[in-house]
Write an enzyme that holds these catalytic residues in place. Structure first.
Site, mmCIF file in Angstrom:
data_model
loop_
_atom_site.group_PDB
_atom_site.id
_atom_site.type_symbol
_atom_site.label_atom_id
_atom_site.label_comp_id
_atom_site.label_asym_id
_atom_site.label_seq_id
_atom_site.Cartn_x
_atom_site.Cartn_y
_atom_site.Cartn_z
ATOM 1 N N ARG A 103 0.657 -1.304 -0.270
ATOM 2 C CA ARG A 103 0.159 0.176 -0.522
ATOM 3 C C ARG A 103 1.211 1.697 -0.092
ATOM 4 O O ARG A 103 0.615 2.427 -0.898
ATOM 5 C CB ARG A 103 -1.371 -0.020 0.843
ATOM 6 C CG ARG A 103 -2.098 -0.816 0.904
ATOM 7 C CD ARG A 103 -3.147 -0.835 2.215
ATOM 8 N NE ARG A 103 -4.549 -1.366 1.635
ATOM 9 C CZ ARG A 103 -5.020 -2.032 2.628
ATOM 10 N NH1 ARG A 103 -5.251 -1.816 4.070
ATOM 11 N NH2 ARG A 103 -5.639 -2.209 2.215
ATOM 12 N N LYS A 117 -14.377 -12.484 6.419
ATOM 13 C CA LYS A 117 -15.390 -11.845 6.692
ATOM 14 C C LYS A 117 -16.449 -12.069 6.319
ATOM 15 O O LYS A 117 -16.840 -11.744 5.184
ATOM 16 C CB LYS A 117 -14.648 -9.865 6.614
ATOM 17 C CG LYS A 117 -13.383 -9.772 6.565
ATOM 18 C CD LYS A 117 -13.201 -8.693 6.646
ATOM 19 C CE LYS A 117 -11.634 -7.680 7.525
ATOM 20 N NZ LYS A 117 -11.344 -6.909 6.187
ATOM 21 N N GLY A 133 -6.995 -6.371 1.257
ATOM 22 C CA GLY A 133 -5.668 -6.721 1.425
ATOM 23 C C GLY A 133 -4.871 -8.214 2.082
ATOM 24 O O GLY A 133 -3.535 -8.113 1.675
ATOM 25 N N GLY A 193 -12.270 -3.716 0.786
ATOM 26 C CA GLY A 193 -13.821 -3.810 1.360
ATOM 27 C C GLY A 193 -14.391 -2.828 0.440
ATOM 28 O O GLY A 193 -15.585 -2.681 -0.091
HETATM 29 P P1 ADP Z 1 -8.673 -10.379 2.361
HETATM 30 O O1 ADP Z 1 -8.739 -9.286 3.395
HETATM 31 O O2 ADP Z 1 -8.746 -10.320 1.541
HETATM 32 O O3 ADP Z 1 -10.231 -9.691 1.748
HETATM 33 P P2 ADP Z 1 -10.147 -11.662 4.682
HETATM 34 O O4 ADP Z 1 -9.599 -10.829 5.400
HETATM 35 O O5 ADP Z 1 -11.931 -11.219 4.237
HETATM 36 O O6 ADP Z 1 -9.669 -11.157 3.152
HETATM 37 O O7 ADP Z 1 -9.843 -13.163 5.025
HETATM 38 C C1 ADP Z 1 -8.044 -13.230 5.004
HETATM 39 C C2 ADP Z 1 -8.012 -13.922 6.259
HETATM 40 O O8 ADP Z 1 -8.810 -15.576 6.117
HETATM 41 C C3 ADP Z 1 -7.006 -13.694 6.377
HETATM 42 O O9 ADP Z 1 -6.309 -14.239 7.550
HETATM 43 C C4 ADP Z 1 -6.517 -16.614 6.834
HETATM 44 O O10 ADP Z 1 -6.041 -17.179 7.452
HETATM 45 C C5 ADP Z 1 -8.186 -16.061 6.624
HETATM 46 N N1 ADP Z 1 -8.537 -17.937 6.346
HETATM 47 C C6 ADP Z 1 -8.858 -18.320 5.561
HETATM 48 N N2 ADP Z 1 -9.764 -19.497 5.129
HETATM 49 C C7 ADP Z 1 -9.283 -19.467 6.400
HETATM 50 C C8 ADP Z 1 -10.818 -20.825 6.875
HETATM 51 N N3 ADP Z 1 -10.786 -21.531 7.097
HETATM 52 N N4 ADP Z 1 -11.083 -20.617 8.561
HETATM 53 C C9 ADP Z 1 -10.289 -19.302 8.921
HETATM 54 N N5 ADP Z 1 -9.667 -18.733 8.735
HETATM 55 C C10 ADP Z 1 -9.393 -18.463 7.007
HETATM 56 MG MG MG Z 2 -8.292 -8.863 5.354
#
Ligand code: ADP
Ligand code: MG
Length: 403
Positions: free
Chosen positions: A37, A202, A360, A384
Site C-alpha cells: 500500500r 469476513k 488486503g 472492502g
Molecule cells: P481479504 O483481506 O483478502 O479481504 P479476509 O480479511 O476476509 O480477506 O480474510 C483473510 C483471512 O482469512 C486470512 O487471515 C486467513 O487466515 C483467513 N482464513 C482463510 N480461510 C480460513 C478458514 N478456513 N478458517 C479460518 N480463517 C481462514
Molecule cells: Mg483482510
C-alpha cells in the site's frame, strides 16, 4: 472526477497538497510485513514532490479508539515511504496539533511530511456530522489542495475521506484513478466467461457482493472461511469451522438463485481439517487431515481447500476471460494451509484472462507466497472498497471527488 493530471497542469509549485493515502499496512512490531500500500501511493507523492508541491501525507492505520496509541503509530510507515521515495520525509507526531503545523510550515517546495494516524482523533471516524466537520476543517487549515489517493478507505464516510475534499479543491490521485478504471471493466461490459473466486474470513461482509455477482458472473468459486456457511446450508456437518449461522438462509437463497440463473456455483469437494487452529507465530507443523467436504468431523475445523478442490478450481479458471478474486482459500499464513491459496494464485498467473485480485490479505498472500505481481492484471489495494464498488454501492470517498 478531476484527476491529479489536471492539478499538475495548473501547477502546484509551493502549494501545500494534502494527500489522503492508505498507509494501513500489516506490521509485526516495528517491521512492516507488506509494504504494497505504501508503494501504491508513490506515483502520486513523487509527481507532486517533483512538481514542487509541499506534500502532506495522511492516513489511518488499524483501528485505534480515537486517541493516540503507540501500537498504531504511522512512524514506521512514514520512514518506509521515505526509503521508497529516496528522499527524507518529515514525521509529525500529531494530526492537527503543533507538530503537524510546524512540520508543514517547515516544508520547502518538493518536500514531504507525514502526519500521525488520523484515527488518533475521534473526529476522523465520528458518526456525528458536526464533530467530523470540525476535524476536517482543522485538517483543511494545513493545506491548499486535496488529493484523494487512499483507495482502501474510499468506502468510509470519514472526515479525511468524505468531509475534507469538500473544503478544498479536490482531485483523484493516480491510485484511485487506476483502481476505478479497473473496477469499471468488471462492472460495465465485462468479457466472459467472468469467474469470481471468493474466500477469506469476513463472511458477513462478503455475502452482500454475492447477491450482486449473481447478476454479473458466469461462475462463482467459494473457498476459505466463507465455504463452511455454504456447506452448512447444504446440510453438511462443518464441525468447529468458521460459521456464520445467521447467514445460512441467505446462502440457501443464493444457491437457489444461482441454479435458476444458470450461474455455476462451486463449493469445495475436499478440505484440510484439524482439531486446532495452527500456530501462526512458530509455524509448528499442523498435521492436518484430508477429508471430503461432506465428512468434516464434528470436533474439527476446515482450514484450507484440499487437492481435488485445487484441481477443480484451476480447471474452472482455465477458460475465463475475466477473473475477480477476493479472499484467501485457507489460513495461508501457515505453510500447511497455504496450498489452496497458492493454487488459485497460480491458476490466475497461468490464465490469459484479465485478472483482478482485491482484498488486503489476498494481495498480501500473493506477494508473501512469492508470486510476481506483474503476472496479475491488477492487484487492488482495497478489499472492502473494491467489494462495495462491485456491489454497486456509492462510495463516499469517490462521491466526494465527483462533486
Ligand atoms: P481479504 O483481506 O483478502 O479481504 P479476509 O480479511 O476476509 O480477506 O480474510 C483473510 C483471512 O482469512 C486470512 O487471515 C486467513 O487466515 C483467513 N482464513 C482463510 N480461510 C480460513 C478458514 N478456513 N478458517 C479460518 N480463517 C481462514
Ligand atoms: Mg483482510
Amino acid at each position: 472526477m478531476k484527476t491529479i493530471d489536471e492539478l499538475l497542469r495548473q501547477g502546484v509549485e509551493g502549494k501545500r497538497v494534502f494527500v489522503r493515502a492508505d498507509l494501513n499496512v500489516p506490521q509485526d512490531g516495528t517491521t512492516i510485513t507488506d509494504d504494497g500500500r505504501i508503494r501504491a501511493v508513490l506515483p502520486t507523492v513523487k509527481a507532486l514532490a517533483e512538481a514542487g508541491a509541499k506534500v502532506v501525507v495522511a492516513s489511518h492505520l488499524g483501528r485505534p479508539k480515537g486517541a493516540p496509541d503507540p501500537a498504531f503509530t504511522l512512524r514506521f510507515a512514514a520512514s518506509r515511504l521515505g526509503e521508497l521515495l529516496g528522499r527524507p520525509v518529515a514525521f509529525a507526531g500529531d494530526t492537527i496539533g503543533s507538530e503537524a503545523h510546524s512540520a508543514v510550515a517547515g516544508l520547502e517546495n518538493g518536500q514531504v511530511a507525514v502526519l500521525e494516524n488520523l484515527r488518533f482523533n475521534p473526529g476522523e471516524t465520528s458518526k456525528d456530522d458536526a464533530e467530523r466537520a470540525e476535524f476536517a476543517a482543522r485538517l483543511a487549515a494545513l493545506a491548499d489542495v486535496y488529493v484523494g489517493d487512499g483507495f482502501g478507505a474510499v468506502h468510509r464516510g470519514h472526515a479525511s475521506v468524505y468531509d475534507l475534499p469538500r473544503l478544498l479543491p479536490a482531485y483523484a490521485g493516480y491510485l484511485i484513478a487506476t483502481e476505478v478504471g479497473v473496477l469499471r471493466k468488471l462492472t460495465d461490459d465485462v468479457r466472459r466467461p467472468y469467474v469470481v473466486v471468493l474466500g477469506g474470513a469476513k463472511v458477513s461482509d462478503k455475502l452482500g457482493v454475492i447477491d450482486h455477482l449473481l447478476e454479473k458472473a458466469d461462475r462463482i468459486l467459494i473457498g476459505g472461511g466463507m465455504a463452511y456457511t455454504f456447506l452448512k446450508a447444504k446440510g453438511h456437518e462443518v464441525g468447529i469451522s468458521l460459521l456464520q449461522e445467521d447467514q445460512v438462509p441467505a446462502c440457501l437463497e443464493y444457491l437457489a438463485r444461482a441454479e435458476k440463473k444458470g450461474v455455476e456455483f462451486v463449493l469445495p469437494v475436499d478440505v484440510l481439517v484439524s482439531s486446532e487452529f495452527p500456530d501462526l507465530k512458530t509455524k509448528a507443523p499442523a498435521h492436518p487431515t484430508l477429508v471430503a467436504s461432506d465428512a468434516i468431523p464434528a470436533d474439527q475445523e476446515g482450514l484450507d481447500i484440499g487437492p481435488e478442490t485445487r484441481k477443480l478450481y484451476a480447471s474452472k479458471l482455465a477458460d475465463a476471460a475475466t477473473v475477480f478474486w477476493n479472499g484467501p482459500m485457507g489460513v495461508f499464513e501457515h505453510p500447511d494451509y497455504a496450498e489452496g491459496t497458492k493454487a488459485v494464485a497460480q491458476a490466475l498467473v497461468d490464465s490469459p484472462a484479465f485478472t483482478v485480485v482485491g482484498g488486503g490479505d489476498s494481495a498480501a498472500a500473493v506477494r508473501t507466497l512469492g508470486f510476481d505481481e506483474e503476472a496479475f492484471g491488477h492487484i487492488s489495494t482495497g478489499g472492502g472498497a473494491s467489494l462495495e464498488y462491485l456491489e454497486g454501492k456509492t462510495l463516499p470517498g469517490l462521491a466526494a471527488l465527483e462533486d
